[in-house]
Motif scaffolding. Structure first.
Motif, short mmCIF file in Angstrom:
data_model
loop_
_atom_site.label_atom_id
_atom_site.label_comp_id
_atom_site.label_asym_id
_atom_site.label_seq_id
_atom_site.Cartn_x
_atom_site.Cartn_y
_atom_site.Cartn_z
N LEU A 176 -0.40 -7.36 1.75
CA LEU A 176 -0.71 -6.43 2.84
C LEU A 176 -2.22 -6.16 2.91
O LEU A 176 -2.82 -6.20 3.98
N ASP A 177 -2.82 -5.91 1.75
CA ASP A 177 -4.25 -5.57 1.70
C ASP A 177 -5.13 -6.73 2.14
O ASP A 177 -6.22 -6.52 2.68
N THR A 178 -4.67 -7.96 1.92
CA THR A 178 -5.50 -9.12 2.27
C THR A 178 -5.11 -9.75 3.60
O THR A 178 -5.65 -10.78 3.98
N ASP A 220 2.69 2.24 -2.76
CA ASP A 220 1.64 3.02 -3.42
C ASP A 220 0.31 2.26 -3.41
O ASP A 220 0.30 1.04 -3.52
N ARG A 221 -0.76 3.01 -3.31
CA ARG A 221 -2.11 2.50 -3.51
C ARG A 221 -2.51 1.38 -2.57
O ARG A 221 -3.23 0.45 -2.95
N LEU A 222 -2.08 1.43 -1.33
CA LEU A 222 -2.57 0.46 -0.36
C LEU A 222 -4.06 0.69 -0.14
O LEU A 222 -4.50 1.81 0.09
N GLY A 259 13.58 9.64 -7.10
CA GLY A 259 12.73 10.71 -7.63
C GLY A 259 11.51 10.24 -8.41
O GLY A 259 10.52 10.96 -8.47
N SER A 260 11.58 9.07 -9.01
CA SER A 260 10.43 8.52 -9.74
C SER A 260 10.67 7.03 -9.94
O SER A 260 11.78 6.54 -9.75
N GLY A 261 9.61 6.34 -10.33
CA GLY A 261 9.73 4.91 -10.58
C GLY A 261 8.57 4.15 -9.98
O GLY A 261 7.44 4.65 -9.92
N ILE A 262 8.86 2.95 -9.51
CA ILE A 262 7.84 2.08 -8.92
C ILE A 262 7.99 2.14 -7.41
O ILE A 262 9.02 1.75 -6.86
N ARG A 263 6.95 2.63 -6.77
CA ARG A 263 6.96 2.72 -5.30
C ARG A 263 6.48 1.41 -4.69
O ARG A 263 5.60 0.76 -5.22
N LEU A 264 7.04 1.07 -3.56
CA LEU A 264 6.65 -0.16 -2.89
C LEU A 264 5.27 -0.06 -2.26
O LEU A 264 4.47 -0.98 -2.36
N ASP A 322 13.34 7.43 -0.82
CA ASP A 322 12.05 8.03 -1.18
C ASP A 322 11.02 6.99 -1.61
O ASP A 322 9.99 7.32 -2.19
N GLY A 323 11.27 5.71 -1.32
CA GLY A 323 10.23 4.70 -1.44
C GLY A 323 10.15 3.93 -2.74
O GLY A 323 9.19 3.19 -2.95
#
Length: 197
Positions: free
Chosen positions: A142-144, A167-169, A160-165, A13-14
């Protein structure tokens, strides 16, 4: 040209860590097999399946330098001054830790930005790849447009929760090429080229 390659273990789940930065569940595959893969640190040996051992040995032969963010470095205690792959490591940070002593260390704290850290890591890697850890640093690359490939060790786990790889691209969508796939035990190793914009 030296490639910059993200290297992360991730749940289905990422997530790459839980809410307290714990990584035990996503790293279990490193110690769930019967094939030993030693690192340059005598007390740090992977115990993986045969397929994952072949994958890890090839990866360690490819990596010429590592690049990471400060949170990952802090979590790993800067690897005691020596990354387990036996290569120089570059940590993107705003300031060098007060207690840090760089004598006999191959870990370098870079305070003048991500692009400088990438350039230093590429120079150190020579004709090998720069491996990259850390969700925030990977997203920023990735963004740059500084990331060439994403390699995910996908674990059959739903955190189910935590730090996603991913997120927020800021510059999504990001197009990836077709993957290469290695099936391990308790993990699937996926490698995707990042298609330049």
């Amino acid at each position: 040209m030296t490639k910059v390659v993200a290297l992360m273990s991730m749940s289905l789940d990422g997530y790459v860590a839980d809410l307290e930065d714990g990584v035990d569940e996503v790293f279990d595959w490193y110690f769930a097999g019967d094939v030993d893969v030693p690192t340059t640190k005598p007390d740090f040996t992977f115990h993986v399946s045969a397929a994952s051992a072949e994958h890890l040995r090839a990866l360690m032969g490819e990596v010429g330098a590592m690049l990471t963010g400060r949170r990952t470095s802090d979590r790993a205690s800067a690897w005691g001054g020596q990354h387990p792959f036996g290569v120089p490591a570059f940590v993107v940070t705003h300031e060098v830790p007060e207690e840090w002593s760089d004598s006999d260390s191959t870990v370098h704290f870079v305070t003048d930005g991500l692009e400088s850290a990438v350039a230093q890591a590429k120079a150190a890697a020579g004709d090998k790849i720069v491996g990259m850890h850390g969700a925030d640093t990977i997203r920023e690359c990735l963004d740059t447009g500084l990331l060439d490939e994403i390699r995910i060790d996908l674990v059959p786990l739903l955190l189910g929760s935590g730090i996603r790889l991913f997120d927020r691209l800021e510059n999504a969508p990001v197009t990836l090429g077709n993957p290469t796939v290695v099936e391990g035990v308790g993990v699937t190793h996926l490698s995707y080229p990042v298609i330049p914009r």
